[in-house]
Design a protein around this motif. Structure first.
Motif, PDB file in Angstrom:
ATOM      1  N   SER A  26     -14.206 -12.370  18.372  1.00  0.00           N
ATOM      2  CA  SER A  26     -14.185 -13.515  17.475  1.00  0.00           C
ATOM      3  C   SER A  26     -14.567 -13.059  16.075  1.00  0.00           C
ATOM      4  CB  SER A  26     -15.209 -14.549  17.975  1.00  0.00           C
ATOM      5  OG  SER A  26     -15.503 -15.501  16.979  1.00  0.00           O
ATOM      6  N   ARG A  27     -14.195 -13.846  15.060  1.00  0.00           N
ATOM      7  CA  ARG A  27     -14.638 -13.546  13.698  1.00  0.00           C
ATOM      8  C   ARG A  27     -16.148 -13.710  13.579  1.00  0.00           C
ATOM      9  NH1 ARG A  27     -11.406 -10.386  11.413  1.00  0.00           N
ATOM     10  NH2 ARG A  27     -12.459 -10.864   9.461  1.00  0.00           N
ATOM     11  N   HIS A  28     -16.763 -14.404  14.525  1.00  0.00           N
ATOM     12  CA  HIS A  28     -18.225 -14.475  14.556  1.00  0.00           C
ATOM     13  C   HIS A  28     -18.835 -13.086  14.730  1.00  0.00           C
ATOM     14  CE1 HIS A  28     -18.901 -18.839  14.671  1.00  0.00           C
ATOM     15  NE2 HIS A  28     -17.811 -18.924  15.430  1.00  0.00           N
ATOM     16  N   ALA A  29     -18.125 -12.187  15.392  1.00  0.00           N
ATOM     17  CA  ALA A  29     -18.657 -10.861  15.690  1.00  0.00           C
ATOM     18  C   ALA A  29     -18.819  -9.990  14.456  1.00  0.00           C
ATOM     19  CB  ALA A  29     -17.752 -10.153  16.708  1.00  0.00           C
ATOM     20  N   THR A  30     -18.226 -10.409  13.336  1.00  0.00           N
ATOM     21  CA  THR A  30     -18.370  -9.664  12.084  1.00  0.00           C
ATOM     22  C   THR A  30     -18.992 -10.533  10.989  1.00  0.00           C
ATOM     23  OG1 THR A  30     -16.036 -10.196  11.606  1.00  0.00           O
ATOM     24  CG2 THR A  30     -16.502  -8.020  12.533  1.00  0.00           C
ATOM     25  N   ALA A  31     -19.645 -11.618  11.372  1.00  0.00           N
ATOM     26  CA  ALA A  31     -20.301 -12.546  10.445  1.00  0.00           C
ATOM     27  C   ALA A  31     -19.302 -13.223   9.517  1.00  0.00           C
ATOM     28  CB  ALA A  31     -21.395 -11.840   9.634  1.00  0.00           C
ATOM     29  N   ASP A  32     -18.049 -13.325   9.971  1.00  0.00           N
ATOM     30  CA  ASP A  32     -16.992 -13.934   9.170  1.00  0.00           C
ATOM     31  C   ASP A  32     -16.633 -15.331   9.651  1.00  0.00           C
ATOM     32  OD1 ASP A  32     -16.217 -11.931   7.187  1.00  0.00           O
ATOM     33  OD2 ASP A  32     -15.637 -10.705   8.899  1.00  0.00           O
ATOM     34  N   ALA A  33     -17.547 -16.001  10.343  1.00  0.00           N
ATOM     35  CA  ALA A  33     -17.245 -17.342  10.847  1.00  0.00           C
ATOM     36  C   ALA A  33     -18.514 -18.180  10.924  1.00  0.00           C
ATOM     37  CB  ALA A  33     -16.583 -17.264  12.226  1.00  0.00           C
ATOM     38  N   LEU A  34     -18.311 -19.479  10.848  1.00  0.00           N
ATOM     39  CA  LEU A  34     -19.412 -20.442  10.945  1.00  0.00           C
ATOM     40  C   LEU A  34     -18.883 -21.695  11.634  1.00  0.00           C
ATOM     41  CD1 LEU A  34     -22.256 -21.516  10.161  1.00  0.00           C
ATOM     42  CD2 LEU A  34     -21.274 -22.200   7.962  1.00  0.00           C
ATOM     43  N   ASP A  35     -19.628 -22.211  12.609  1.00  0.00           N
ATOM     44  CA  ASP A  35     -19.243 -23.427  13.324  1.00  0.00           C
ATOM     45  C   ASP A  35     -20.126 -24.581  12.857  1.00  0.00           C
ATOM     46  OD1 ASP A  35     -17.325 -22.077  14.768  1.00  0.00           O
ATOM     47  OD2 ASP A  35     -18.614 -21.747  16.514  1.00  0.00           O
ATOM     48  N   ILE A  36     -19.506 -25.619  12.309  1.00  0.00           N
ATOM     49  CA  ILE A  36     -20.246 -26.747  11.745  1.00  0.00           C
ATOM     50  C   ILE A  36     -20.029 -27.993  12.591  1.00  0.00           C
ATOM     51  CG2 ILE A  36     -20.419 -28.283   9.759  1.00  0.00           C
ATOM     52  CD1 ILE A  36     -19.883 -25.924   7.981  1.00  0.00           C
ATOM     53  N   ALA A  37     -21.156 -28.597  13.010  1.00  0.00           N
ATOM     54  CA  ALA A  37     -21.102 -29.731  13.931  1.00  0.00           C
ATOM     55  C   ALA A  37     -21.286 -31.077  13.255  1.00  0.00           C
ATOM     56  CB  ALA A  37     -22.167 -29.568  15.018  1.00  0.00           C
ATOM     57  N   GLY A  38     -21.985 -31.118  12.118  1.00  0.00           N
ATOM     58  CA  GLY A  38     -22.220 -32.406  11.498  1.00  0.00           C
ATOM     59  C   GLY A  38     -22.958 -32.303  10.180  1.00  0.00           C
ATOM     60  N   PHE A  39     -23.197 -33.477   9.589  1.00  0.00           N
ATOM     61  CA  PHE A  39     -23.794 -33.547   8.259  1.00  0.00           C
ATOM     62  C   PHE A  39     -24.803 -34.691   8.202  1.00  0.00           C
ATOM     63  CE2 PHE A  39     -19.305 -32.411   8.149  1.00  0.00           C
ATOM     64  CZ  PHE A  39     -19.353 -31.149   7.572  1.00  0.00           C
ATOM     65  N   THR A  40     -25.780 -34.562   7.313  1.00  0.00           N
ATOM     66  CA  THR A  40     -26.751 -35.619   7.060  1.00  0.00           C
ATOM     67  C   THR A  40     -26.648 -36.045   5.607  1.00  0.00           C
ATOM     68  OG1 THR A  40     -28.272 -34.696   8.705  1.00  0.00           O
ATOM     69  CG2 THR A  40     -29.181 -36.281   7.128  1.00  0.00           C
ATOM     70  N   LEU A  41     -26.495 -37.356   5.388  1.00  0.00           N
ATOM     71  CA  LEU A  41     -26.408 -37.893   4.040  1.00  0.00           C
ATOM     72  C   LEU A  41     -27.800 -38.079   3.446  1.00  0.00           C
ATOM     73  CD1 LEU A  41     -23.639 -40.587   4.614  1.00  0.00           C
ATOM     74  CD2 LEU A  41     -23.376 -38.414   3.416  1.00  0.00           C
ATOM     75  N   GLN A  42     -27.827 -38.360   2.146  1.00  0.00           N
ATOM     76  CA  GLN A  42     -29.066 -38.542   1.413  1.00  0.00           C
ATOM     77  C   GLN A  42     -29.950 -39.612   2.030  1.00  0.00           C
ATOM     78  OE1 GLN A  42     -27.796 -38.831  -2.611  1.00  0.00           O
ATOM     79  NE2 GLN A  42     -29.697 -38.032  -3.456  1.00  0.00           N
ATOM     80  N   ASN A  43     -29.353 -40.657   2.561  1.00  0.00           N
ATOM     81  CA  ASN A  43     -30.133 -41.754   3.134  1.00  0.00           C
ATOM     82  C   ASN A  43     -30.515 -41.504   4.589  1.00  0.00           C
ATOM     83  OD1 ASN A  43     -27.731 -42.097   4.474  1.00  0.00           O
ATOM     84  ND2 ASN A  43     -27.313 -44.168   3.719  1.00  0.00           N
ATOM     85  N   GLY A  44     -30.231 -40.310   5.105  1.00  0.00           N
ATOM     86  CA  GLY A  44     -30.589 -39.968   6.476  1.00  0.00           C
ATOM     87  C   GLY A  44     -29.497 -40.236   7.499  1.00  0.00           C
ATOM     88  N   ARG A  45     -28.408 -40.825   7.096  1.00  0.00           N
ATOM     89  CA  ARG A  45     -27.305 -41.133   8.013  1.00  0.00           C
ATOM     90  C   ARG A  45     -26.666 -39.858   8.517  1.00  0.00           C
ATOM     91  NH1 ARG A  45     -22.501 -45.278   6.225  1.00  0.00           N
ATOM     92  NH2 ARG A  45     -21.326 -45.357   8.186  1.00  0.00           N
ATOM     93  N   ARG A  46     -26.438 -39.767   9.828  1.00  0.00           N
ATOM     94  CA  ARG A  46     -25.827 -38.592  10.446  1.00  0.00           C
ATOM     95  C   ARG A  46     -24.346 -38.844  10.705  1.00  0.00           C
ATOM     96  NH1 ARG A  46     -29.135 -35.436  13.841  1.00  0.00           N
ATOM     97  NH2 ARG A  46     -27.212 -34.319  14.340  1.00  0.00           N
ATOM     98  N   ILE A  47     -23.540 -37.834  10.413  1.00  0.00           N
ATOM     99  CA  ILE A  47     -22.104 -37.868  10.696  1.00  0.00           C
ATOM    100  C   ILE A  47     -21.794 -36.626  11.511  1.00  0.00           C
ATOM    101  CG2 ILE A  47     -19.782 -37.856   9.712  1.00  0.00           C
ATOM    102  CD1 ILE A  47     -21.007 -39.074   7.168  1.00  0.00           C
ATOM    103  N   THR A  48     -21.253 -36.790  12.717  1.00  0.00           N
ATOM    104  CA  THR A  48     -20.970 -35.635  13.560  1.00  0.00           C
ATOM    105  C   THR A  48     -19.488 -35.558  13.886  1.00  0.00           C
ATOM    106  OG1 THR A  48     -21.278 -36.770  15.686  1.00  0.00           O
ATOM    107  CG2 THR A  48     -23.254 -35.887  14.615  1.00  0.00           C
ATOM    108  N   VAL A  49     -19.022 -34.336  14.067  1.00  0.00           N
ATOM    109  CA  VAL A  49     -17.620 -34.120  14.415  1.00  0.00           C
ATOM    110  C   VAL A  49     -17.325 -34.728  15.789  1.00  0.00           C
ATOM    111  CG1 VAL A  49     -15.848 -32.376  14.867  1.00  0.00           C
ATOM    112  CG2 VAL A  49     -17.502 -32.030  13.009  1.00  0.00           C
ATOM    113  N   LEU A  50     -18.252 -34.582  16.721  1.00  0.00           N
ATOM    114  CA  LEU A  50     -18.033 -35.067  18.075  1.00  0.00           C
ATOM    115  C   LEU A  50     -17.849 -36.579  18.128  1.00  0.00           C
ATOM    116  CD1 LEU A  50     -17.905 -34.481  21.112  1.00  0.00           C
ATOM    117  CD2 LEU A  50     -20.400 -34.745  21.170  1.00  0.00           C
TER     118      LEU A  50
END
Length: 246
Positions: A169-193
């Motif tokens: 995988s590109r993870h094996a050379t530090a060339d990848a990142l898996d992102i699952a979600g985000f937190t907004l300024q007000n604390g609201r969570r948004i997830t890909v799932l």
């Protein structure tokens, strides 16, 4: 006669283009930096039709990449080159500690990956959050970056791949990142799932869709829930591999 005219015109255009390119390259002709393809990547400037080319040049040259990364304002430190197995390891990598938003534990990323991450976060992710929620994203949830492992096909690795470098995988050379979600300024969570929808109309789905499409402008490869079940809960972002946006 017409063939000769066409050939003469083609040679004239080629000569003019060559002269123009040489003038730009040597500095004999001064044009604004944002419209000069040989000018360094300005990480803060609003992207234009040359940004992808400049980003690609920076990622391909370690010195250019590190110079551009130094202008991002992110907090990081160089990581010594290392090899951890067949097809595993990295060179010119950094340990990202602060990207202007919370990332949890520091991330080990190749310089091209860290640079692409900044460009995406600043020029695609944050604008999408502002458009749909009127506020910044302050936190990032991820599944990690560097890991000496094979391509995940659902059973954890490519069938019968063993430890061959081409199955890594590109993870094996530090060339990848898996992102699952985000937190907004007000604390609201948004997830890909939970919030990704192929044809969603709510703000969360639209923001995730724009974040995904924006990533395709700044990373070499992007995979999301629309690609397969393995990616139902995250965006896989990578540099250095095949060009893909799924």
């Amino acid at each position: 006669m017409r063939v000769a005219v066409r050939r003469g015109l083609a040679l004239l255009i080629l000569a003019a283009a060559t002269a123009l390119g040489h003038a730009l390259y040597t500095g004999a002709l001064v044009v604004p930096e944002r419209f000069n393809p040989w000018a360094p990547l300005n990480v803060m400037a609003e992207p234009n039709f040359l940004t992808g080319y400049k980003l690609s040049r920076s990622r391909a040259d370690p010195e250019r990449c590190l110079a551009a990364l130094a202008r991002t304002g992110m907090a990081y430190e160089p990581v010594p080159d290392r090899s951890t197995g067949v097809g595993c390891g990295f060179t010119h990598a950094v340990r990202l500690r602060d990207a202007g938003l919370r990332i949890g534990a520091p991330l080990t990323l190749s310089c091209p990956m860290a640079l692409s991450f900044f460009m995406w976060e600043k020029h695609a992710l944050q604008p999408a959050a502002q458009r749909h929620f009127g506020q910044r994203i302050t936190g990032l949830q991820h599944f990690g970056s560097y890991a000496c492992r094979n391509i995940n096909t659902g059973e954890g690795s490519a069938p019968g791949a063993g430890d061959r470098p081409r199955s890594r995988s590109r993870h094996a050379t530090a060339d990848a990142l898996d992102i699952a979600g985000f937190t907004l300024q007000n604390g609201r969570r948004i997830t890909v799932l939970q919030d990704w929808k192929d044809a969603g109309t709510d703000a969360e789905a639209r923001m995730l869709g724009e974040a995904h499409d924006g990533a395709c402008r700044f990373f070499t490869g992007v995979l999301g829930p629309a690609y397969n079940a393995v990616h139902r809960d995250h965006f896989h972002l990578e540099t250095g591999g095949y060009s893909m946006c799924r």
